[in-house]
Design an enzyme around this catalytic site. Structure first.
Site, PDB file in Angstrom:
ATOM      1  N   SER A 109       0.821  -1.202   0.000  1.00 16.55           N
ATOM      2  CA  SER A 109       0.000   0.000   0.000  1.00 16.55           C
ATOM      3  C   SER A 109       0.859   1.258   0.000  1.00 16.55           C
ATOM      4  CB  SER A 109      -0.898   0.003   1.246  1.00 16.55           C
ATOM      5  OG  SER A 109      -1.536   1.251   1.424  1.00 16.55           O
ATOM      6  N   TYR A 132      -3.208   5.877  -4.194  1.00 11.86           N
ATOM      7  CA  TYR A 132      -4.358   6.775  -4.243  1.00 11.86           C
ATOM      8  C   TYR A 132      -4.037   7.929  -5.194  1.00 11.86           C
ATOM      9  CZ  TYR A 132      -5.511   4.294   0.073  1.00 11.86           C
ATOM     10  OH  TYR A 132      -5.768   3.323   1.003  1.00 11.86           O
ATOM     11  N   THR A 158      -6.831   2.625  -6.117  1.00 11.41           N
ATOM     12  CA  THR A 158      -8.043   2.532  -5.311  1.00 11.41           C
ATOM     13  C   THR A 158      -8.959   3.706  -5.644  1.00 11.41           C
ATOM     14  OG1 THR A 158      -6.928   1.374  -3.515  1.00 11.41           O
ATOM     15  CG2 THR A 158      -8.957   2.521  -2.953  1.00 11.41           C
ATOM     16  N   LYS A 254      -9.426  -0.734  -8.173  1.00  8.53           N
ATOM     17  CA  LYS A 254     -10.010  -1.421  -7.015  1.00  8.53           C
ATOM     18  C   LYS A 254     -11.145  -0.574  -6.457  1.00  8.53           C
ATOM     19  CE  LYS A 254      -8.782  -3.234  -2.444  1.00  8.53           C
ATOM     20  NZ  LYS A 254      -9.569  -2.323  -1.587  1.00  8.53           N
ATOM     21  N   HIS A 278     -14.347  -2.242  -0.080  1.00  8.19           N
ATOM     22  CA  HIS A 278     -13.283  -1.940   0.896  1.00  8.19           C
ATOM     23  C   HIS A 278     -13.531  -2.669   2.216  1.00  8.19           C
ATOM     24  CE1 HIS A 278      -9.925   0.988   0.522  1.00  8.19           C
ATOM     25  NE2 HIS A 278      -9.791   0.772   1.806  1.00  8.19           N
ATOM     26  N   ASP A 309     -12.957  -8.747  -3.803  1.00  6.36           N
ATOM     27  CA  ASP A 309     -12.552  -8.958  -2.421  1.00  6.36           C
ATOM     28  C   ASP A 309     -13.726  -8.572  -1.528  1.00  6.36           C
ATOM     29  OD1 ASP A 309     -12.528  -6.151  -1.904  1.00  6.36           O
ATOM     30  OD2 ASP A 309     -10.421  -6.001  -2.451  1.00  6.36           O
ATOM     31  N   GLY A 311     -15.104  -9.900   2.434  1.00  4.64           N
ATOM     32  CA  GLY A 311     -15.954 -10.916   3.054  1.00  4.64           C
ATOM     33  C   GLY A 311     -15.490 -12.346   2.933  1.00  4.64           C
ATOM     34  N   ILE A 312     -14.371 -12.590   2.258  1.00  7.58           N
ATOM     35  CA  ILE A 312     -13.899 -13.964   2.035  1.00  7.58           C
ATOM     36  C   ILE A 312     -13.344 -14.542   3.329  1.00  7.58           C
ATOM     37  CG2 ILE A 312     -12.232 -15.402   0.796  1.00  7.58           C
ATOM     38  CD1 ILE A 312     -14.328 -14.270  -1.065  1.00  7.58           C
ATOM     39  N   GLY A 332      -8.016  -9.682   2.922  1.00  8.03           N
ATOM     40  CA  GLY A 332      -7.386  -8.650   3.735  1.00  8.03           C
ATOM     41  C   GLY A 332      -7.342  -9.062   5.191  1.00  8.03           C
TER      42      GLY A 332
END
Length: 395
Positions: A109, A132, A158, A254, A278, A309, A311-312, A332
């Site tokens: 990041s 960003y 992002t 993203k 996010h 991505d 909730g996995i 994440g």
């Protein structure tokens, strides 16, 4: 509870909660507003049922995928996340090493705590740089050039964070960089002294991707201030198109959630998009990426690589997303909790467990390769959602 007692996402979460001071745990653990989207991200998978096939001869399983030109040994990658050395002193070093061991991609990041150059020199697995869009266009160009020179393979912009989400847990504890803790937050640090000992006995905390450009010290600036003062909410498609041309390589956005935006991304030359809210940390009440997969894969899946991505938590979640057309799935919190709990060994255990789950679940589904998964493997209980229409179209 010890690392060897952790067998799933919730176990790692409990161990991280035990080891981290409250303000830092809640920074990882929390979402925006009422955290509705945060909870729904995982719950949505429960409305989707797998249909296994039997007697398929599944001795050898190949779970490798190619996404944005990168060959991954497993269909999940470690999404870039900020401030990792706050959670464990090894930070991104632990995540990069664990991802390399399992042959997958990891992200660094803009708000990372280890330099992309160091990680690129040490590790051969594919590296994503997440950044960003700044008001200072020169800064944007400089950061992309630095990533290019470092050998980063994939640029990730992002696009859902032009302002920070309303994370009320952080407001209650005073979590920010530098810390502006409330009394309650200070007490939380006092009752977890090992974190503080580790923090002060290891190298100084810094943000090497931004050190040359942003003053994060002296109490003058915080992460919130970075978002408020330096990021450009006027960013539009023309700005991004210029960056895609300038990078001239693998470039993904993203935070895409609509068909219209996905089409625009393809039109300006992006090679990938990541459906993401996010992790429920930005706009509470937004739709889940899993529920949007069908619409977006059908619209642009032949033009660029669609990933998701948020909730996995399980191998079955990964297989459901891949069955709907995702090329790979980002995680994440899935590696941040084990990072916080045990550093590199924690991340390795989490990725190893996920790999074992995916292999076992593929065998139980009767498939030996990822490309054998399809929408015919799924049925949805809630036919009111667009995903729920899948089995009517394909069965």
């Amino acid at each position: 509870m010890r690392l060897k007692d952790c067998h799933n996402f919730q176990d790692f979460r409990r161990l991280a909660k035990r080891r981290l001071p409250g303000p830092i745990f809640n920074y990882i653990d929390g979402g925006a507003d009422d955290e509705v989207t945060y909870r729904e991200n995982t719950r949505t998978f429960d409305r989707c049922d797998l249909l296994p096939s039997v007697l398929r001869g599944v001795t050898d399983v190949d779970m490798s995928v190619t996404v944005m030109g990168q060959k991954l040994d497993m269909p999940i990658y470690c999404s870039p996340t900020a401030l990792q050395r706050l959670f464990h002193h090894q930070g991104e070093r632990a995540v990069a090493a664990a991802a390399e061991k399992y042959g997958t991609m990891f992200g660094v990041s803009s708000l990372g705590t280890v330099s992309m150059e160091e990680l690129r020199q040490k590790h051969k697995n594919p590296q994503v740089y997440q950044f960003y869009f700044h008001k200072d266009r020169g800064l944007n160009s400089a950061m992309m050039q630095r990533a290019k020179e470092a050998g980063v393979e994939v640029m990730m912009l992002t696009v859902d964070s032009i302002t920070g989400g309303n994370r009320e847990r952080d407001l209650r504890t005073g979590f920010s960089i530098p810390f502006r803790l409330t009394l309650g937050g200070m007490i939380q640090f006092a009752i977890k002294p090992m974190w503080g000992i580790n923090y002060v006995t290891h190298e100084r905390f810094r943000l090497p991707q931004l050190d040359e450009h942003v003053d994060m010290g002296g109490g003058a600036s915080s992460i919130g201030g970075y978002f408020t003062d330096m990021l450009d909410p006027s960013m539009d498609w023309d700005d991004v198109a210029e960056m895609v041309r300038e990078w001239d390589g693998q470039f993904c956005l993203k935070g895409i959630m609509t068909v219209e935006d996905a089409r625009r991304a393809a039109e300006i030359g992006c090679t990938g998009i990541i459906l993401s809210n996010h992790g429920g940390r930005q706009l509470d009440g937004s739709r889940t990426p899993f529920d949007q997969l069908v619409e977006i894969v059908d619209a642009v899946g032949d033009k660029l690589d669609v990933m998701m991505d948020s909730g996995i938590q399980r191998g079955t979640h990964v297989l459901k997303a891949l069955s709907l057309g995702a090329k790979a799935v980002g995680v994440g919190r899935h590696y941040l909790y084990p990072l916080a709990a045990a550093g590199q060994s924690g991340v390795e255990r989490a990725l190893g467990l996920m790999r074992a789950e995916i292999e076992r679940d593929m065998k139980l589904m009767g498939v030996t390769r990822i490309d054998q998964l399809s929408r015919t493997n799924l049925r949805f209980r809630d036919t009111a959602t667009s995903s729920g229409d899948v089995h009517r179209h394909t069965a």
